[in-house]
Design a protein around this motif. Structure first.
Motif, PDB file in Angstrom:
ATOM      1  N   ALA A 124       0.734  -1.311  -0.144  1.00  0.00           N
ATOM      2  CA  ALA A 124      -0.063   0.074  -0.072  1.00  0.00           C
ATOM      3  C   ALA A 124       0.969   1.139  -0.055  1.00  0.00           C
ATOM      4  N   VAL A 125       1.889   1.266   0.844  1.00  0.00           N
ATOM      5  CA  VAL A 125       2.887   2.446   0.885  1.00  0.00           C
ATOM      6  C   VAL A 125       3.366   2.671  -0.532  1.00  0.00           C
ATOM      7  N   LYS A 126       3.825   1.571  -1.004  1.00  0.00           N
ATOM      8  CA  LYS A 126       4.555   1.672  -2.492  1.00  0.00           C
ATOM      9  C   LYS A 126       3.578   2.391  -3.552  1.00  0.00           C
ATOM     10  N   ILE A 127       2.130   1.888  -3.565  1.00  0.00           N
ATOM     11  CA  ILE A 127       1.119   2.445  -4.393  1.00  0.00           C
ATOM     12  C   ILE A 127       1.013   3.901  -3.981  1.00  0.00           C
ATOM     13  N   ILE A 128       1.164   4.436  -2.767  1.00  0.00           N
ATOM     14  CA  ILE A 128       0.789   5.909  -2.461  1.00  0.00           C
ATOM     15  C   ILE A 128       2.088   6.524  -2.842  1.00  0.00           C
ATOM     16  N   GLU A 129       3.212   6.083  -2.625  1.00  0.00           N
ATOM     17  CA  GLU A 129       4.503   6.688  -3.050  1.00  0.00           C
ATOM     18  C   GLU A 129       4.323   6.984  -4.694  1.00  0.00           C
ATOM     19  N   GLY A 130       4.092   5.877  -5.352  1.00  0.00           N
ATOM     20  CA  GLY A 130       3.919   6.209  -6.825  1.00  0.00           C
ATOM     21  C   GLY A 130       2.748   7.322  -7.270  1.00  0.00           C
ATOM     22  N   SER A 131       1.813   7.324  -6.454  1.00  0.00           N
ATOM     23  CA  SER A 131       0.636   8.480  -6.740  1.00  0.00           C
ATOM     24  C   SER A 131       1.411   9.645  -6.481  1.00  0.00           C
ATOM     25  N   ALA A 132       2.062   9.867  -5.351  1.00  0.00           N
ATOM     26  CA  ALA A 132       2.650  11.164  -5.135  1.00  0.00           C
ATOM     27  C   ALA A 132       3.881  11.384  -6.088  1.00  0.00           C
ATOM     28  N   ARG A 133       4.549  10.644  -6.391  1.00  0.00           N
ATOM     29  CA  ARG A 133       5.676  10.987  -7.480  1.00  0.00           C
ATOM     30  C   ARG A 133       5.036  11.371  -8.716  1.00  0.00           C
ATOM     31  N   SER A 134       3.914  10.750  -9.283  1.00  0.00           N
ATOM     32  CA  SER A 134       3.107  11.006 -10.549  1.00  0.00           C
ATOM     33  C   SER A 134       2.307  12.298 -10.526  1.00  0.00           C
ATOM     34  N   MET A 135       2.386  12.841  -9.249  1.00  0.00           N
ATOM     35  CA  MET A 135       1.883  14.087  -9.020  1.00  0.00           C
ATOM     36  C   MET A 135       2.980  15.385  -8.896  1.00  0.00           C
ATOM     37  N   GLY A 136       4.334  14.938  -8.757  1.00  0.00           N
ATOM     38  CA  GLY A 136       5.212  15.621  -9.048  1.00  0.00           C
ATOM     39  C   GLY A 136       5.498  16.000  -7.518  1.00  0.00           C
ATOM     40  N   ILE A 137       5.241  15.204  -6.724  1.00  0.00           N
ATOM     41  CA  ILE A 137       5.794  15.266  -5.086  1.00  0.00           C
ATOM     42  C   ILE A 137       6.577  14.406  -4.655  1.00  0.00           C
ATOM     43  N   GLU A 138       7.849  15.034  -3.962  1.00  0.00           N
ATOM     44  CA  GLU A 138       8.912  14.316  -3.802  1.00  0.00           C
ATOM     45  C   GLU A 138       8.672  13.582  -2.150  1.00  0.00           C
ATOM     46  N   VAL A 139       9.139  12.260  -2.278  1.00  0.00           N
ATOM     47  CA  VAL A 139       8.728  11.424  -1.125  1.00  0.00           C
ATOM     48  C   VAL A 139      10.102  11.793  -0.347  1.00  0.00           C
ATOM     49  N   GLU A 140      10.289  11.819   0.962  1.00  0.00           N
ATOM     50  CA  GLU A 140      11.426  11.914   1.725  1.00  0.00           C
ATOM     51  C   GLU A 140      11.593  10.824   2.444  1.00  0.00           C
TER      52      GLU A 140
END
Length: 140
Positions: A124-140
């Motif tokens: 689930a975390v990987k799915i949400i990280e992918g969504s964030a990246r595809s929105m142009g939001i960096e995951v720290e």
């Protein structure tokens, strides 16, 4: 004998603020649903989630009765709120418009877990990280 299903409607509405105005009224009217009954029930059930978009899946039966199933808010809305941005990047991968921590990602993943196609929290975390990246939001 189970009731015969007439149609299934999916709507995304602001929590506690549904009204008979478009798009709700025309969509429900065409399906033969009692619009005021739906609006009252939806607003009662989503009152505590005020400020979020809450998707609803409405199963309408032939006798015009209905069952309502509330879903979790869209991941994109939750990510935008956590990152403090109004909209996603027009050029994701090139233009970074915000940052989100891995703790926030995990919280969103836990909230979204019932609606995600994931068997464990790491997926689930990987799915949400992918969504964030595809929105142009960096995951720290």
């Amino acid at each position: 004998m189970p009731k015969q299903i007439s149609t299934v409607l999916k709507l995304q509405l602001p929590a506690g603020q549904a009204s008979p105005a478009p798009p709700v009224g025309p969509a429900l009217g065409a399906a033969g649903v009692n619009i005021m009954q739906f609006v009252k029930e939806y607003n009662e059930r989503t009152q505590k989630l005020s400020g979020n978009i809450v998707p609803v899946e409405l199963t309408v039966y032939v006798d015009r009765s209905f069952d309502m199933q509330l879903k979790t808010p869209p991941a994109s809305d939750m990510i935008k709120k956590a990152a403090g941005v109004d909209s996603a990047s027009g050029r994701p991968g090139i233009e970074i418009i915000g940052k989100i921590s891995s703790t926030q990602i995990k919280e969103i993943a836990i909230t979204k877990m019932p609606d995600l196609n994931a068997t464990d929290i790491e997926s689930a975390v990987k799915i949400i990280e992918g969504s964030a990246r595809s929105m142009g939001i960096e995951v720290e």
